[in-house]
Design an enzyme around this catalytic site. Structure first.
Site, PDB file in Angstrom:
ATOM      1  N   ARG A  35       0.824  -1.212   0.000  1.00  0.00           N
ATOM      2  CA  ARG A  35       0.000   0.000   0.000  1.00  0.00           C
ATOM      3  C   ARG A  35       0.861   1.266   0.000  1.00  0.00           C
ATOM      4  NH1 ARG A  35      -4.807  -2.219   3.930  1.00  0.00           N
ATOM      5  NH2 ARG A  35      -6.172  -2.875   2.226  1.00  0.00           N
ATOM      6  N   LYS A 201     -16.628 -15.926   3.952  1.00  0.00           N
ATOM      7  CA  LYS A 201     -18.058 -15.872   4.257  1.00  0.00           C
ATOM      8  C   LYS A 201     -18.904 -15.427   3.076  1.00  0.00           C
ATOM      9  CE  LYS A 201     -19.225 -14.099   8.262  1.00  0.00           C
ATOM     10  NZ  LYS A 201     -19.225 -12.980   9.237  1.00  0.00           N
ATOM     11  N   GLY A 357      -7.922  -7.796   0.056  1.00  0.00           N
ATOM     12  CA  GLY A 357      -6.653  -7.818   0.761  1.00  0.00           C
ATOM     13  C   GLY A 357      -6.031  -9.201   0.803  1.00  0.00           C
ATOM     14  N   GLY A 381     -12.768  -3.888  -0.117  1.00  0.00           N
ATOM     15  CA  GLY A 381     -14.106  -3.450   0.285  1.00  0.00           C
ATOM     16  C   GLY A 381     -14.658  -2.410  -0.676  1.00  0.00           C
TER      17      GLY A 381
HETATM   18  P1  ADP Z   1     -10.380 -10.968   0.536  1.00  0.00           P
HETATM   19  O1  ADP Z   1      -9.636 -10.287   1.660  1.00  0.00           O
HETATM   20  O2  ADP Z   1      -9.494 -11.239  -0.641  1.00  0.00           O
HETATM   21  O3  ADP Z   1     -11.646 -10.248   0.174  1.00  0.00           O
HETATM   22  P2  ADP Z   1     -11.743 -12.766   2.332  1.00  0.00           P
HETATM   23  O4  ADP Z   1     -11.333 -11.883   3.475  1.00  0.00           O
HETATM   24  O5  ADP Z   1     -13.151 -12.797   1.946  1.00  0.00           O
HETATM   25  O6  ADP Z   1     -10.827 -12.415   1.051  1.00  0.00           O
HETATM   26  O7  ADP Z   1     -11.356 -14.269   2.656  1.00  0.00           O
HETATM   27  C1  ADP Z   1     -10.045 -14.686   2.902  1.00  0.00           C
HETATM   28  C2  ADP Z   1      -9.992 -15.815   3.904  1.00  0.00           C
HETATM   29  O8  ADP Z   1     -10.831 -16.888   3.529  1.00  0.00           O
HETATM   30  C3  ADP Z   1      -8.596 -16.379   4.002  1.00  0.00           C
HETATM   31  O9  ADP Z   1      -8.061 -16.064   5.258  1.00  0.00           O
HETATM   32  C4  ADP Z   1      -8.787 -17.874   3.810  1.00  0.00           C
HETATM   33  O10 ADP Z   1      -8.035 -18.656   4.716  1.00  0.00           O
HETATM   34  C5  ADP Z   1     -10.265 -18.055   4.067  1.00  0.00           C
HETATM   35  N1  ADP Z   1     -10.781 -19.266   3.425  1.00  0.00           N
HETATM   36  C6  ADP Z   1     -10.813 -19.553   2.118  1.00  0.00           C
HETATM   37  N2  ADP Z   1     -11.330 -20.777   1.906  1.00  0.00           N
HETATM   38  C7  ADP Z   1     -11.633 -21.290   3.116  1.00  0.00           C
HETATM   39  C8  ADP Z   1     -12.196 -22.521   3.556  1.00  0.00           C
HETATM   40  N3  ADP Z   1     -12.546 -23.485   2.692  1.00  0.00           N
HETATM   41  N4  ADP Z   1     -12.381 -22.673   4.881  1.00  0.00           N
HETATM   42  C9  ADP Z   1     -12.030 -21.710   5.741  1.00  0.00           C
HETATM   43  N5  ADP Z   1     -11.486 -20.531   5.395  1.00  0.00           N
HETATM   44  C10 ADP Z   1     -11.294 -20.315   4.088  1.00  0.00           C
HETATM   45 MG    MG Z   2     -10.034 -10.242   3.799  1.00  0.00          MG
END
Ligand code: ADP
Ligand code: MG
Length: 401
Positions: A35, A201, A357, A381
């Site tokens: 960043r 989620k 992120g 976000g």
């Molecule tokens: P981003 O920051 O790219 O938007 P998110 O914050 O939505 O992504 O999600 C990232 C997290 O999701 C990671 O820490 C990863 O470990 C978790 N994750 C991905 N697949 C699974 C899974 N099958 N079970 C549990 N956690 C998961």
């Molecule tokens: Mg995230």
């Protein structure tokens, strides 16, 4: 929306820049300076234009009741100075005497970084008067404002929103670049247009899914959220992440997608482990055969191939959210397969965008470089809210002033 050029001759002018310098720290060591790097070009351009550059930013979520050493921007000031190749003065507070003194001492082209904005309650206050009061103090330091913190443009905060009503304002180069890419995703994207969604989620991403069903040709789903989709099809998901209260909504999406001719691609195999741990016993199982005592922590190899095939002919790809718990090596292969497919699509001339992120961290951790993708967004976000069709306060206010 105004750009820096619209601010006119900046020589000798005091320009307040809102950057996103919210980097991960291990103590006082910066573990990923992405960043800061992304913020340097705008700061450098202003300095080279002879402006007196006042950089402001936040770090983490301090309580807003004064300084907290763990959230000090001091390590960021040192790194910014290295990357910029010129001195960066660090002010002990974002407003007040120390900020005023540092700004008064600035020569043309000089740069000061103000301490964490969020040490002041006014920055994030929901109360317009309290936030406005803090924005007044910030505005008192400068002659013009440049909004360059893309990671915060979806926030209605003093240094993002209120400040722009008090000073001549423009977007910086980083925000401009991000907005241009997002426009290409939303206004008549080249087709086929695929969106890959993962992460933990499904509830975080429901609103964006609803919107993408109207624009994308294909939706590829992996990560923790996929189990709610599998459950919506009546499958056993064992101990995997599952949001039971979202199953009906997801069923609605599946029906909506079918009606619109949007292809929803779900994994055909899953890496199923006995526990959320790198050492846990794990094996690849069919998506219809997840054992009741196991949890899915990655998409399997056949799914990686399936997803890569669905991306191969795409002209536009947006990817948000890792395909598995990539932080643990045994569950990183699915994310790697998708990253490789995006790299190949980019080489073939497609526009590929990575947002989020953890997604950005994942591609870097897996050894990819930023230039192998069309664009790696600095604001997960913010980019999701833009794709949802929401109004981003920090952009909207630039339009209105
Ligand atoms: P981003 O920051 O790219 O938007 P998110 O914050 O939505 O992504 O999600 C990232 C997290 O999701 C990671 O820490 C990863 O470990 C978790 N994750 C991905 N697949 C699974 C899974 N099958 N079970 C549990 N956690 C998961
Ligand atoms: Mg995230």
């Amino acid at each position: 929306m105004s750009t820096i050029a619209d601010l006119g001759d900046l020589a000798g002018k005091r320009v307040l820049v809102r950057s996103d310098l919210n980097v991960p720290l291990d103590g006082t060591t910066i573990t990923d300076d992405g960043r800061i790097r992304a913020s340097v070009p705008t700061i450098r351009a202003l300095s080279e234009a002879g402006a007196r550059v006042i950089v402001c930013a936040h770090l983490g979520r301090p309580k807003g009741v004064g300084p907290e050493p763990a959230y000090s921007l001091a390590p960021v000031a040192a790194r910014l100075e290295e990357l910029l190749g010129r001195p960066v003065v660090f002010a002990q507070d974002a407003v007040g005497d120390s900020a005023r003194a540092a700004v008064d001492d600035l020569a043309d082209g000089g740069v000061v970084l103000l301490e964490n904005l969020r040490f002041n309650a006014g920055e994030t206050s929901k109360d317009d008067v309290e936030r406005g009061g803090f924005a007044d103090q910030l505005a008192g330091l400068a002659d013009a404002f440049v909004s360059d913190g893309f990671g915060v443009v979806h926030r209605k905060q003093a240094s993002v929103y209120d400040i722009a009503t008090r000073l001549p304002s423009a977007m910086g180069g980083l925000v401009q670049a991000e907005v241009e890419v997002l426009k290409r995703l939303t206004e008549d994207p080249e087709r086929p247009y695929a969106v890959v969604l993962g992460g933990a989620k499904v509830s975080d991403k429901l609103a964006v899914i609803a919107n993408l069903l109207q624009t994308a040709d294909r939706l590829l789903i992996g990560g923790g959220m996929v189990f709610t989709f599998l459950a919506a099809q009546g499958l056993e998901v064992g101990k995997s992440l599952l949001e039971v209260d979202q199953i009906d909504t997801v069923r609605g999406y599946l029906a909506d997608a079918a009606g619109r001719g949007v292809e929803i691609v779900l994994p055909v195999d899953i890496v199923a482990a006995t526990a959320f741990s790198a050492d846990a016993e794990h094996e690849v199982v069919a998506a219809e055969a997840i054992p009741a005592d196991r949890m899915g922590l990655d998409i399997g190899p056949a799914s990686g191939e399936l997803f890569a095939g669905k991306l191969a002919d795409c002209r536009t790809v947006f990817w948000n959210g890792p395909m598995g718990a990539f932080e643990m090596a045994p569950y990183a292969a699915g994310t790697k397969a998708v990253a490789e497919a995006l790299v190949a699509a980019t080489a073939g001339g497609a526009l590929t965008v990575v947002g989020g992120g953890d997604s950005a961290a994942a591609v870097r951790q897996l050894g990819f470089t930023d230039d192998q993708f069309g664009h790696i967004s600095t604001g997960g976000g913010a980019s999701l809210e833009y794709l949802e069709g929401k109004t981003l306060p920090g952009l909207d206010i630039l339009d209105r002033t």
